[in-house]
Motif scaffolding. Sequence first.
Motif, PDB file in Angstrom:
ATOM      1  N   ARG A   1       0.820  -1.207   0.000  1.00 42.23           N
ATOM      2  CA  ARG A   1       0.000   0.000   0.000  1.00 42.23           C
ATOM      3  C   ARG A   1       0.860   1.266   0.000  1.00 42.23           C
ATOM      4  O   ARG A   1       0.548   2.240  -0.677  1.00 42.23           O
ATOM      5  CB  ARG A   1      -0.946  -0.023   1.194  1.00 42.23           C
ATOM      6  N   ALA A   2       1.943   1.252   0.762  1.00 41.76           N
ATOM      7  CA  ALA A   2       2.837   2.420   0.806  1.00 41.76           C
ATOM      8  C   ALA A   2       3.466   2.668  -0.555  1.00 41.76           C
ATOM      9  O   ALA A   2       3.516   3.802  -1.044  1.00 41.76           O
ATOM     10  CB  ALA A   2       3.910   2.216   1.875  1.00 41.76           C
ATOM     11  N   CYS A   3       3.938   1.607  -1.200  1.00 43.70           N
ATOM     12  CA  CYS A   3       4.545   1.761  -2.524  1.00 43.70           C
ATOM     13  C   CYS A   3       3.492   2.143  -3.552  1.00 43.70           C
ATOM     14  O   CYS A   3       3.758   2.935  -4.463  1.00 43.70           O
ATOM     15  CB  CYS A   3       5.233   0.464  -2.929  1.00 43.70           C
ATOM     16  N   GLY A   4       2.270   1.599  -3.421  1.00 45.70           N
ATOM     17  CA  GLY A   4       1.199   1.943  -4.348  1.00 45.70           C
ATOM     18  C   GLY A   4       0.879   3.421  -4.318  1.00 45.70           C
ATOM     19  O   GLY A   4       0.679   4.050  -5.361  1.00 45.70           O
ATOM     20  N   ALA A   5       0.841   4.008  -3.108  1.00 45.74           N
ATOM     21  CA  ALA A   5       0.577   5.443  -2.986  1.00 45.74           C
ATOM     22  C   ALA A   5       1.688   6.250  -3.647  1.00 45.74           C
ATOM     23  O   ALA A   5       1.432   7.253  -4.330  1.00 45.74           O
ATOM     24  CB  ALA A   5       0.443   5.827  -1.514  1.00 45.74           C
ATOM     25  N   ALA A   6       2.950   5.809  -3.465  1.00 44.09           N
ATOM     26  CA  ALA A   6       4.078   6.521  -4.084  1.00 44.09           C
ATOM     27  C   ALA A   6       4.006   6.453  -5.605  1.00 44.09           C
ATOM     28  O   ALA A   6       4.196   7.462  -6.300  1.00 44.09           O
ATOM     29  CB  ALA A   6       5.393   5.938  -3.583  1.00 44.09           C
ATOM     30  N   LEU A   7       3.718   5.281  -6.147  1.00 39.39           N
ATOM     31  CA  LEU A   7       3.639   5.131  -7.601  1.00 39.39           C
ATOM     32  C   LEU A   7       2.463   5.907  -8.181  1.00 39.39           C
ATOM     33  O   LEU A   7       2.567   6.475  -9.274  1.00 39.39           O
ATOM     34  CB  LEU A   7       3.515   3.652  -7.961  1.00 39.39           C
ATOM     35  N   LEU A   8       1.357   5.935  -7.460  1.00 40.97           N
ATOM     36  CA  LEU A   8       0.208   6.715  -7.906  1.00 40.97           C
ATOM     37  C   LEU A   8       0.575   8.192  -8.003  1.00 40.97           C
ATOM     38  O   LEU A   8       0.236   8.878  -8.987  1.00 40.97           O
ATOM     39  CB  LEU A   8      -0.960   6.519  -6.948  1.00 40.97           C
ATOM     40  N   GLY A   9       1.298   8.703  -7.005  1.00 42.83           N
ATOM     41  CA  GLY A   9       1.740  10.092  -7.028  1.00 42.83           C
ATOM     42  C   GLY A   9       2.675  10.377  -8.190  1.00 42.83           C
ATOM     43  O   GLY A   9       2.548  11.401  -8.876  1.00 42.83           O
ATOM     44  N   PHE A  10       3.623   9.462  -8.441  1.00 41.65           N
ATOM     45  CA  PHE A  10       4.541   9.650  -9.562  1.00 41.65           C
ATOM     46  C   PHE A  10       3.792   9.619 -10.894  1.00 41.65           C
ATOM     47  O   PHE A  10       4.118  10.374 -11.814  1.00 41.65           O
ATOM     48  CB  PHE A  10       5.621   8.562  -9.555  1.00 41.65           C
ATOM     49  N   GLY A  11       2.787   8.747 -11.006  1.00 41.52           N
ATOM     50  CA  GLY A  11       2.017   8.681 -12.247  1.00 41.52           C
ATOM     51  C   GLY A  11       1.263   9.962 -12.528  1.00 41.52           C
ATOM     52  O   GLY A  11       1.262  10.470 -13.656  1.00 41.52           O
ATOM     53  N   LEU A  12       0.622  10.527 -11.503  1.00 47.60           N
ATOM     54  CA  LEU A  12      -0.103  11.781 -11.679  1.00 47.60           C
ATOM     55  C   LEU A  12       0.849  12.931 -12.014  1.00 47.60           C
ATOM     56  O   LEU A  12       0.545  13.790 -12.851  1.00 47.60           O
ATOM     57  CB  LEU A  12      -0.898  12.100 -10.410  1.00 47.60           C
ATOM     58  N   ARG A  13       2.009  12.921 -11.355  1.00 48.47           N
ATOM     59  CA  ARG A  13       2.987  13.972 -11.636  1.00 48.47           C
ATOM     60  C   ARG A  13       3.491  13.869 -13.070  1.00 48.47           C
ATOM     61  O   ARG A  13       3.647  14.882 -13.761  1.00 48.47           O
ATOM     62  CB  ARG A  13       4.160  13.842 -10.661  1.00 48.47           C
ATOM     63  N   LEU A  14       3.730  12.651 -13.536  1.00 49.68           N
ATOM     64  CA  LEU A  14       4.204  12.470 -14.902  1.00 49.68           C
ATOM     65  C   LEU A  14       3.157  12.923 -15.906  1.00 49.68           C
ATOM     66  O   LEU A  14       3.475  13.544 -16.915  1.00 49.68           O
ATOM     67  CB  LEU A  14       4.551  10.992 -15.117  1.00 49.68           C
ATOM     68  N   ALA A  15       1.873  12.640 -15.646  1.00 50.19           N
ATOM     69  CA  ALA A  15       0.817  13.037 -16.564  1.00 50.19           C
ATOM     70  C   ALA A  15       0.719  14.558 -16.698  1.00 50.19           C
ATOM     71  O   ALA A  15       0.363  15.066 -17.766  1.00 50.19           O
ATOM     72  CB  ALA A  15      -0.518  12.474 -16.087  1.00 50.19           C
ATOM     73  N   LEU A  16       1.069  15.280 -15.641  1.00 48.00           N
ATOM     74  CA  LEU A  16       0.976  16.736 -15.650  1.00 48.00           C
ATOM     75  C   LEU A  16       2.259  17.419 -16.107  1.00 48.00           C
ATOM     76  O   LEU A  16       2.286  18.622 -16.285  1.00 48.00           O
ATOM     77  CB  LEU A  16       0.612  17.229 -14.254  1.00 48.00           C
ATOM     78  N   GLN A  17       3.323  16.638 -16.283  1.00 48.31           N
ATOM     79  CA  GLN A  17       4.615  17.210 -16.645  1.00 48.31           C
ATOM     80  C   GLN A  17       4.593  17.750 -18.066  1.00 48.31           C
ATOM     81  O   GLN A  17       4.060  17.109 -18.985  1.00 48.31           O
ATOM     82  CB  GLN A  17       5.715  16.169 -16.492  1.00 48.31           C
ATOM     83  N   GLN A  18       5.191  18.905 -18.266  1.00 47.13           N
ATOM     84  CA  GLN A  18       5.293  19.519 -19.587  1.00 47.13           C
ATOM     85  C   GLN A  18       6.689  19.266 -20.158  1.00 47.13           C
ATOM     86  O   GLN A  18       7.673  19.202 -19.433  1.00 47.13           O
ATOM     87  CB  GLN A  18       5.050  21.025 -19.513  1.00 47.13           C
ATOM     88  N   ARG A  19       6.765  19.135 -21.478  1.00 49.88           N
ATOM     89  CA  ARG A  19       8.056  18.907 -22.130  1.00 49.88           C
ATOM     90  C   ARG A  19       8.933  20.140 -22.009  1.00 49.88           C
ATOM     91  O   ARG A  19      10.150  20.055 -21.969  1.00 49.88           O
ATOM     92  CB  ARG A  19       7.824  18.551 -23.606  1.00 49.88           C
ATOM     93  N   GLY A  20       8.313  21.324 -21.931  1.00 48.45           N
ATOM     94  CA  GLY A  20       9.086  22.544 -21.779  1.00 48.45           C
ATOM     95  C   GLY A  20       9.467  23.198 -23.090  1.00 48.45           C
ATOM     96  O   GLY A  20       9.211  22.677 -24.153  1.00 48.45           O
TER      97      GLY A  20
END
Length: 209
Positions: free
Chosen positions: A190-209
């Motif tokens: 569960r702890a790792c799942g929460a971390a991966l979920l956060g990384f996934g959302l952050r990646l989806a919002l990341q801009q190429r720049g």
Amino acid sequence: MDGIQHYGAFLAACVALNLTPGLDTFYILARSGREGHAAGLGAALGISAGCVVHTLAAVLGLSAILTTSALAFSALKYLGAAYLVWIGLRMLLARQAVRVPAETRGRGFAAAFRQGMLTNVLNPKVALFYLAFLPQFIVPHAPHPQLGLLVLGLSFIGTGLGWSLVLALLGARIHRLLQRRPRIGSWMDRACGAALLGFGLRLALQQRG
């Protein structure tokens, strides 16, 4: 470090991910528990060798994408984000279960090394994870993104190898503990799942720049 951002956070994430029980963890535990420390060491080194292959593939495949193709970057970004969110949710919502290591064939250091490496190299989820995870820590428009990806990949391998060696030495005891107390593995999932979920959302919002 040139081309890399949030390196401390990256190392912390690596440690958290490596500590989470998974296929590699239980493969090492199984070999060490059944055949002793030498087989556990072979399994650990084989898995690390497989990670080297994935790191080189990520470096060679992402260098052009990061610098030239906005469309390919976006496609890879959303694919990787979807995968990270998916496995994060699976870990968060999974029911408690006792893990049973897969049966292995062959005995000794060489067999454990070969099987560990093939198990890792032939797992497409591992390749996709490398492609999704490492680029989050590369500075946009870095002059040498390949070098940054290589350093990140080797750092991930280093932290993973350290934990794998601990598992190889203490495999039998840890294996018995998780068999008797599956709740420990469940909470780690569960702890790792929460971390991966956060990384996934952050990646989806990341801009190429």
